[in-house]
Each structure stands twice: as C-alpha cells, then as structure tokens.
Scaffold this motif. Structure first.
Motif, PDB file in Angstrom:
ATOM      1  N   GLY A 273       0.785  -1.221   0.000  1.00  0.00           N
ATOM      2  CA  GLY A 273       0.000   0.000   0.000  1.00  0.00           C
ATOM      3  C   GLY A 273       0.814   1.266   0.000  1.00  0.00           C
ATOM      4  N   LEU A 274       2.148   1.140  -0.124  1.00  0.00           N
ATOM      5  CA  LEU A 274       2.974   2.350  -0.047  1.00  0.00           C
ATOM      6  C   LEU A 274       4.269   2.169  -0.830  1.00  0.00           C
ATOM      7  N   THR A 275       4.499   3.057  -1.774  1.00  0.00           N
ATOM      8  CA  THR A 275       5.769   3.165  -2.486  1.00  0.00           C
ATOM      9  C   THR A 275       6.274   4.585  -2.304  1.00  0.00           C
ATOM     10  N   LEU A 276       7.510   4.712  -1.825  1.00  0.00           N
ATOM     11  CA  LEU A 276       8.095   6.020  -1.563  1.00  0.00           C
ATOM     12  C   LEU A 276       9.087   6.367  -2.664  1.00  0.00           C
ATOM     13  N   SER A 277       9.092   7.637  -3.055  1.00  0.00           N
ATOM     14  CA  SER A 277      10.006   8.114  -4.081  1.00  0.00           C
ATOM     15  C   SER A 277      10.940   9.160  -3.485  1.00  0.00           C
ATOM     16  N   ASN A 278      12.190   8.746  -3.243  1.00  0.00           N
ATOM     17  CA  ASN A 278      13.211   9.641  -2.681  1.00  0.00           C
ATOM     18  C   ASN A 278      12.713  10.359  -1.433  1.00  0.00           C
ATOM     19  N   TYR A 279      12.108   9.604  -0.539  1.00  0.00           N
ATOM     20  CA  TYR A 279      11.601  10.170   0.717  1.00  0.00           C
ATOM     21  C   TYR A 279      12.770  10.425   1.666  1.00  0.00           C
ATOM     22  N   GLN A 280      12.976  11.691   2.017  1.00  0.00           N
ATOM     23  CA  GLN A 280      14.075  12.081   2.895  1.00  0.00           C
ATOM     24  C   GLN A 280      13.599  12.095   4.345  1.00  0.00           C
ATOM     25  N   THR A 281      14.330  11.388   5.189  1.00  0.00           N
ATOM     26  CA  THR A 281      14.003  11.340   6.603  1.00  0.00           C
ATOM     27  C   THR A 281      15.285  11.153   7.393  1.00  0.00           C
ATOM     28  N   TRP A 282      15.178  11.211   8.708  1.00  0.00           N
ATOM     29  CA  TRP A 282      16.353  11.083   9.569  1.00  0.00           C
ATOM     30  C   TRP A 282      16.145   9.931  10.542  1.00  0.00           C
ATOM     31  N   VAL A 283      17.119   9.030  10.576  1.00  0.00           N
ATOM     32  CA  VAL A 283      17.149   8.021  11.636  1.00  0.00           C
ATOM     33  C   VAL A 283      17.962   8.593  12.784  1.00  0.00           C
ATOM     34  N   TYR A 284      17.789   8.044  13.982  1.00  0.00           N
ATOM     35  CA  TYR A 284      18.422   8.657  15.156  1.00  0.00           C
ATOM     36  C   TYR A 284      18.858   7.590  16.152  1.00  0.00           C
ATOM     37  N   ILE A 285      19.912   7.918  16.896  1.00  0.00           N
ATOM     38  CA  ILE A 285      20.488   6.987  17.852  1.00  0.00           C
ATOM     39  C   ILE A 285      19.554   6.843  19.052  1.00  0.00           C
ATOM     40  N   ILE A 286      19.237   5.595  19.394  1.00  0.00           N
ATOM     41  CA  ILE A 286      18.418   5.356  20.586  1.00  0.00           C
ATOM     42  C   ILE A 286      19.197   4.637  21.686  1.00  0.00           C
ATOM     43  N   GLY A 287      20.432   4.218  21.390  1.00  0.00           N
ATOM     44  CA  GLY A 287      21.228   3.591  22.442  1.00  0.00           C
ATOM     45  C   GLY A 287      22.588   3.149  21.939  1.00  0.00           C
ATOM     46  N   PHE A 288      23.559   3.123  22.861  1.00  0.00           N
ATOM     47  CA  PHE A 288      24.895   2.590  22.591  1.00  0.00           C
ATOM     48  C   PHE A 288      25.070   1.287  23.372  1.00  0.00           C
ATOM     49  N   ASP A 289      25.528   0.246  22.673  1.00  0.00           N
ATOM     50  CA  ASP A 289      25.756  -1.059  23.314  1.00  0.00           C
ATOM     51  C   ASP A 289      24.547  -1.455  24.161  1.00  0.00           C
ATOM     52  N   HIS A 290      23.383  -1.277  23.598  1.00  0.00           N
ATOM     53  CA  HIS A 290      22.133  -1.512  24.324  1.00  0.00           C
ATOM     54  C   HIS A 290      21.999  -2.983  24.708  1.00  0.00           C
TER      55      HIS A 290
END
Length: 303
Positions: free
Chosen positions: A128-145
C-alpha cells in the motif's frame, strides 16, 4: 621451452612504501595474509610476498584510510593514505565510519543519543505504499544496548522530519487499522492482530524486508544481525517459555524497550530486555503521520 618462475629471484621482494599520519598502524593484505607496520616519521615500508592487488589500511585511533596497489614487478610502490577523522556531527559520518566506531564500542565518544543521520528511502515498502526519494532522519536510541544479551553496537530508531528539532514520525499505508486477506502491509499480521507472536508475523517476514530493500545500499551493508527476545508464540501474557530469541537486522521495539514498564506484553519479556536510552531520558513516545505531522498515529511494537 620457457619456464615461468613465480618466485622472486636474487633474494629481492617488491615493497610498498606508505606515506600517512605519523604513528599510524599500516596493514597490507593480500588474500588471507596481512603484514602490519607503524608509520614512524610518517612512512612505513613493507616487503610483500607475491604479485597481486594489495589492500592497504592506515589507522590512527578511529581515523582510518584505505588504498589499493597492484604489485606486478619487483620494485617499490609508493602510495599515500590519508587517515580521515571521525566527524563529531553524525550526519557528516559515512555508514562505514559509523560501523567501524560501533564495532569498537566508541560511539559515545563522538555522538549522543538522539543524534540524527539523513537517509533516503526509495521504492516499494508495502503493498500500500511506495516512496520516491523520501528524505528522513534516523536517530540513535542507544549505545551497546542490552549488550549482555544483544551484543554491542549503535542502535538506531526511525524516523524524524529534520536533523535537529524534528518530529518523530511513522510510516503507514492504506492497510492502516484494517484487516487484509493477503499481501504485505504495515500491520503486524493481515488480520490486524499480533496472533502467533513476533517470529512468524507478516511484519517481520514480509514487510520489513521490503523496507530494508528501499533503504540506501551503504546503510544496508552495515546492518548488524541482533539477537532479540520476544514472545514468539502468542496467546498468553505469562508463559515464560513463549519468550525466545530471534536474529533480526530490522525489528520493531518491544513494549518494555519503549516504556520501561510492562502493561500488556508477556510478563517474561522484560527479563531479557532493557529500556532504550532514548526513551529512558524522557523523549516523546508519540509518533505522527509521516505526511501530516499534526496527526498522531498508532504505531506497532513487536510485543
């Protein structure tokens, strides 16, 4: 008759002289064999053992640089390798640099929980979804979690609308909140339930692989397989034996990993989990529509 002699006659071998940062460790590799030297005074001369294409790496702390040299004759080959420092702005680091730092458990030396990196998602992510060059940001949620159970590394969440001050958003499709008879949708299962648990669900086995394939190739290449624990059977909130391990590259977060408390999940899940630092420090647990950031939406956890 002619005879080809692979060996180096007269006691002489080719060599590679690497100019790089003073004190850097220089490693030359051919096949399964490597030789290492220190760049005293900024150079390291290494005698090599065969003809072929040698990989060269110079490393000083977390800063590294790479080159290749084709050795085809008995002579000295000069090459310059710049050691590139790790950017302290996460968005300026390459995924290869992020992987190297993560493997050494040095991520917190450079970045902080909540720091973001832009990615572009391009392609079909569900029926139900095709994205075309969708710009977004991933983010750090933990180190050595939860490292004793899940191993070391840098854990990322997704997605935000901006590098700083962005809104937490979630992807969704035309199957949102409804049941489907078949296909891949942003529902845990097509019947819009968690029946059967995480291991066998549609989200894990069909939809998330589509999301991965639409991510940048350099990000895909550094994804780490993580051991996570979840109720993988379903149908009981207390059966400890239902909580087992799966190996996942992309996965949804569990209830306890988000909230730090258990309300609806199998009561035994939290014995194997920790709350992610991003949420433990008080960041919002609300996500908004990726196309309408004033509209909060439900988002799935894997519990």
């Amino acid at each position: 008759m002619s005879i080809y002699n692979q060996g180096f006659g007269g006691g002489m071998n080719p060599s590679i002289t690497v100019t790089t940062t003073v004190g850097a460790t220089v490693t030359v590799t051919l096949g399964t064999k490597s030789v290492t030297a220190i760049a005293t005074g900024g150079t390291a001369k290494i005698s090599v053992w065969d003809y072929g294409s040698y990989s060269i790496r110079a490393a000083l702390g977390d800063a590294t640089g790479d080159a290749t040299v084709d050795v085809i004759a008995v002579q000295d080959y000069a090459v310059t390798v710049e050691t590139v420092p790790i950017p302290t702005v996460l968005n300026n680091a390459t995924w290869a640099q992020i992987k190297e730092v993560a493997e050494k458990s040095h991520g917190a030396n450079y970045w902080a929980v909540g720091d973001t990196k832009q990615i572009i998602i391009d392609g079909k992510v569900s029926d139900g979804l095709t994205l075309s060059n969708y710009q977004t940001w991933v983010y750090i949620i933990g180190f050595d979690h939860n490292s004793e159970k899940e191993g070391t590394g840098i854990a990322f969440g997704g997605f935000k609308t901006a590098q700083t001050g962005g809104v937490d958003v979630a992807l969704y499709d035309s199957g949102y909140g409804s049941s489907k008879s078949s296909g891949q949708w942003f529902n845990m299962n097509n019947n819009n339930s968690t029946t059967g648990g995480w291991a066998s669900c549609n989200m894990r086995n069909n939809t998330l692989p589509l999301v991965k394939s639409a991510m940048p190739s350099d990000l895909q290449s550094v994804l780490k397989t993580t051991t996570i624990y979840t109720d993988n059977t379903g149908g009981s909130s207390t059966a400890a034996s239902y909580v087992t391990a799966t190996q996942d590259e992309l996965y949804l977060l569990a209830e306890f990993e988000i909230f730090g408390v258990r309300r609806s999940a199998n009561a035994a899940e939290q014995n194997y989990q920790q709350q992610y630092s991003y949420y433990a420090t008080g960041n919002s647990k609300i996500k908004y529509s990726y196309i309408s950031t004033g509209y909060p939406i439900d988002w799935w956890g894997r519990s």
